[in-house]
Design a protein around this motif. Structure first.
Motif, short mmCIF file in Angstrom:
data_model
loop_
_atom_site.label_atom_id
_atom_site.label_comp_id
_atom_site.label_asym_id
_atom_site.label_seq_id
_atom_site.Cartn_x
_atom_site.Cartn_y
_atom_site.Cartn_z
N LEU A 1 13.82 0.51 17.82
CA LEU A 1 13.03 0.71 16.61
C LEU A 1 11.57 0.37 16.90
CD1 LEU A 1 12.69 1.17 13.53
CD2 LEU A 1 13.26 -1.25 13.21
N PHE A 2 10.71 1.33 16.64
CA PHE A 2 9.26 1.11 16.80
C PHE A 2 8.60 1.32 15.44
CE2 PHE A 2 4.98 2.87 17.29
CZ PHE A 2 4.38 1.90 18.10
N ARG A 3 7.74 0.38 15.06
CA ARG A 3 7.04 0.53 13.78
C ARG A 3 5.60 0.04 13.94
NH1 ARG A 3 10.57 -3.85 12.79
NH2 ARG A 3 9.52 -5.79 12.22
N SER A 4 4.73 0.71 13.22
CA SER A 4 3.31 0.37 13.31
C SER A 4 2.63 0.71 11.99
CB SER A 4 2.65 1.15 14.46
OG SER A 4 1.28 0.83 14.55
N ARG A 5 1.64 -0.10 11.65
CA ARG A 5 0.85 0.15 10.45
C ARG A 5 -0.63 0.04 10.82
NH1 ARG A 5 1.63 -3.87 5.60
NH2 ARG A 5 0.20 -5.10 6.90
N LEU A 6 -1.39 1.07 10.48
CA LEU A 6 -2.82 1.09 10.76
C LEU A 6 -3.58 0.75 9.49
CD1 LEU A 6 -2.99 4.33 12.96
CD2 LEU A 6 -2.84 1.94 13.72
N GLY A 7 -3.77 -0.52 9.27
CA GLY A 7 -4.50 -0.97 8.09
C GLY A 7 -3.93 -0.38 6.82
N ASN A 8 -4.83 0.14 5.99
CA ASN A 8 -4.40 0.75 4.74
C ASN A 8 -4.32 2.27 4.84
OD1 ASN A 8 -4.32 -1.76 3.40
ND2 ASN A 8 -6.54 -1.67 3.03
N TYR A 9 -4.36 2.79 6.07
CA TYR A 9 -4.45 4.24 6.23
C TYR A 9 -3.10 4.91 6.47
CZ TYR A 9 -9.44 3.30 6.57
OH TYR A 9 -10.73 2.89 6.29
N LEU B 1 3.33 16.27 0.21
CA LEU B 1 1.90 16.10 -0.04
C LEU B 1 1.74 15.67 -1.48
CD1 LEU B 1 -0.96 16.43 1.18
CD2 LEU B 1 -0.97 18.76 0.25
N ALA B 2 1.14 14.49 -1.70
CA ALA B 2 1.14 13.91 -3.04
C ALA B 2 -0.23 13.34 -3.39
CB ALA B 2 2.20 12.82 -3.15
N LYS B 3 -0.47 13.27 -4.68
CA LYS B 3 -1.73 12.72 -5.20
C LYS B 3 -1.44 11.92 -6.45
CE LYS B 3 -6.19 12.39 -6.36
NZ LYS B 3 -7.12 11.47 -5.67
N TYR C 1 -2.35 8.17 4.60
CA TYR C 1 -3.24 8.24 3.44
C TYR C 1 -4.52 8.96 3.85
CZ TYR C 1 -0.09 4.72 1.53
OH TYR C 1 1.03 4.06 1.09
N LEU C 2 -4.78 10.08 3.24
CA LEU C 2 -5.99 10.84 3.52
C LEU C 2 -7.20 10.13 2.93
CD1 LEU C 2 -4.58 14.43 2.86
CD2 LEU C 2 -4.85 13.24 5.04
N PRO C 3 -8.42 10.43 3.41
CA PRO C 3 -9.63 9.72 2.93
C PRO C 3 -9.77 9.76 1.41
CG PRO C 3 -10.13 11.09 4.83
CD PRO C 3 -8.73 11.44 4.43
N LYS C 4 -10.25 8.63 0.86
CA LYS C 4 -10.44 8.54 -0.59
C LYS C 4 -11.83 9.00 -1.04
CE LYS C 4 -7.23 4.67 -1.11
NZ LYS C 4 -7.05 3.27 -1.60
N PHE C 5 -12.79 9.15 -0.07
CA PHE C 5 -14.16 9.54 -0.39
C PHE C 5 -14.76 8.62 -1.45
CE2 PHE C 5 -12.08 13.53 0.97
CZ PHE C 5 -12.84 13.77 2.11
N ALA C 6 -14.62 7.32 -1.17
CA ALA C 6 -15.08 6.34 -2.16
C ALA C 6 -16.58 6.41 -2.42
CB ALA C 6 -14.69 4.93 -1.70
N GLU D 1 -1.77 11.79 -0.16
CA GLU D 1 -0.83 11.20 0.80
C GLU D 1 -0.08 12.32 1.50
OE1 GLU D 1 1.94 8.53 -0.96
OE2 GLU D 1 0.45 7.60 -2.28
N LEU D 2 0.15 12.14 2.80
CA LEU D 2 0.98 13.06 3.57
C LEU D 2 2.14 12.27 4.16
CD1 LEU D 2 1.30 15.96 4.68
CD2 LEU D 2 0.04 15.20 6.71
N ASN D 3 3.36 12.57 3.71
CA ASN D 3 4.55 11.85 4.14
C ASN D 3 5.52 12.83 4.82
OD1 ASN D 3 3.46 9.67 2.58
ND2 ASN D 3 4.43 10.57 0.76
#
Length: 473
Positions: free
Chosen positions: A205-213, A384-386, A271-276, A290-292
């Motif tokens: 099992l390999f798992r990784s999280r890149l910050g909030n992205y 693909l969700a929003k 998570y695609l860019p939020k363009f804050a 979001e792309l899942n």
């Protein structure tokens, strides 16, 4: 002669008062009111340990072992209550006058249960090592195994003894029943707990999280499941997977019908860019999507090939390959060609992998249980969700869900389970010399075997697109 309590003798006396005369045996007293011996020591111990190897929370070793018991279906005992000696068939013509006595009484048991005081259970164990590779990234490797004990099994309680198999291959009906232990009855399905299984696997099992992205997870299992019974059916009904010879269950040991050597599953949330730093309109329209996705690739499950019944040419009275009195689990011989050689489209199994030429009637074919592999499974699902949030209490979510994104044809392996290899129109010697107990080696087969052998008859749904709008508060 019966001494002491004779339950069936008492039943015969009661039935005689109703005009029913049946030659019932005296019967045997059961071990208790439940008719089976009780098991009062089903204690399931479990132990687990975890060790932080370096004391820094970055590497852990875990191990565990435990015993687990199966809760059997109540319906098995309900079915037994609907067979002899609890149920007797008779005919009555009811008129407005005095009813006629019951006529044509008959009793035919078709099911039985082993009274042994055992409960199906399994011992399971695992050892794993998990290591942090980087921040929010870890890899886990482990070994997982188990063994099944006293598993649900099926057999023909009234099967012919092995010395009678050759003669039984050429008989049917009452002539066949005359060779059975209980000669006035046919097949009697025995529900018992005589099965055994083993399972061993390497799991990663390999798992990784890149910050909030985004987050990513992938798992792979390499395993092998072996048993002498099927592991996806605990109904207690006699079927293709019933023991071929209850006196030697080892001949039914092989790959199980849940054996899938390779399983790979991966999923990601991106998570695609939020363009804050853009305008509110840009943030609400093109920002924050979001792309899942879920990707799965699996080996096909192991399956067995059977020949249900048999027939010869001309005047041959051949009815079975093996002659045990139960035909569904007769097996052909193998030729040495891979069972899945030349797999193409819906043609999963290769007919050339099996043969009946050279088969000795009254014996068991050498095709092992679980010799073949069913269709593989490859699937990609994507979403693909929003999300929109209003006043912190209301949420609106729009999503597009793609199932089987690449429209891959995933055939149903269940449609191939117990794939039937034709045993019709067999020839022993020449066509003018039909098969017989003294001429029992198959030399050929006239006509065409079943043309659809080894083909999948159903497929999972193709690509599907689903739109969803959900409002929550």
């Amino acid at each position: 002669p019966c001494t002491g309590s004779c339950p069936c003798t008492a039943a015969a006396t009661q039935l005689a008062s109703l005009g029913i005369s049946l030659p019932l045996s005296p019967g045997t007293i059961g071990p208790n009111s439940a008719l089976v011996n009780q098991n009062n020591h089903d204690v399931a111990p479990r132990l687990g340990v975890a060790w932080d190897v370096f004391g820094d929370g970055k590497m852990a070793v875990r191990a565990g072992i435990g015993q687990f018991f199966q809760r059997e279906l109540v319906g098995i005992d309900e079915s037994l209550a609907r067979t002899a000696p609890f149920v007797i068939n008779a005919t009555d013509v009811r008129t407005l006058e005095t009813p006629a006595p019951l006529a044509n009484p008959a009793v035919s048991p078709n099911a039985a249960k082993d009274p042994s005081p055992v409960t199906p259970n399994s011992w399971q164990w695992n050892v794993s090592v998990e290591r942090e590779l980087a921040r929010n990234t870890a890899l886990q490797l482990g070994y997982v195994g188990n063994t099944g004990i006293h598993l649900t099994s099926m057999a023909d309680l009234n099967a012919l003894a092995q010395p009678e198999w050759l003669q039984g291959a050429f008989l049917s009906g009452t002539a066949l029943n005359a060779l059975r232990p209980a000669g006035n009855f046919g097949t009697i399905g025995l529900f018992a707990r005589g099965g055994h299984s083993s399972y061993h696997s390497l799991q990663a099992l390999f798992r990784s999280r890149l910050g909030n992205y985004s987050s990513f997870q992938a798992s792979y299992t390499y395993s092998h499941s072996i048993a002498d019974v099927e592991l996806d059916n605990s109904s207690g009904s006699i079927n293709q997977e019933a023991f071929t010879n209850p006196a030697n269950t080892g001949i039914d040991k092989g790959n199980t019908n849940i054996n899938r050597p390779h399983i790979f599953v991966a999923n990601e949330v991106f998570y695609l860019p939020k363009f804050a730093n853009k305008s509110n309109l840009v943030q609400k329209s093109v920002g924050g999507w979001e792309l899942n996705s879920i990707i799965s690739v699996e080996s096909g499950a192991s399956l067995s090939v059977f020949s249900n019944g048999a027939s010869g040419v001309d005047a041959s009275t051949l009815t079975s390959l093996t002659g045990t009195g139960f035909n569904n689990n007769n097996r052909p011989n193998i030729t040495g060609i891979s069972c899945n050689a030349g797999e193409n489209g819906k043609q999963i199994l290769n007919p050339a992998a099996f043969t009946l030429v050279g088969y000795t009637l009254g014996t068991i074919g050498n095709a092992p249980r679980g010799y073949c592999v069913g269709p593989n499974n490859r699937n990609v699902d994507m979403q693909l969700a929003k999300n929109w949030t209003f006043h912190e209490r209301f949420n609106l979510k729009f999503s597009m869900d793609f199932f089987n994104l690449f429209n891959h044809a995933n055939f149903f392996g269940q449609q191939l389970e117990g794939a039937g290899f034709s045993a019709s129109n067999l020839v022993c010697g020449s066509a003018t010399t039909p098969c017989s107990p003294t001429n029992n080696v198959v030399t050929g087969q006239t006509g065409s075997p079943n043309a659809n052998f080894g083909q999948a008859s159903a497929v999972h749904p193709g690509r599907e697109l689903q739109y969803t709008l959900r409002f929550s508060f």
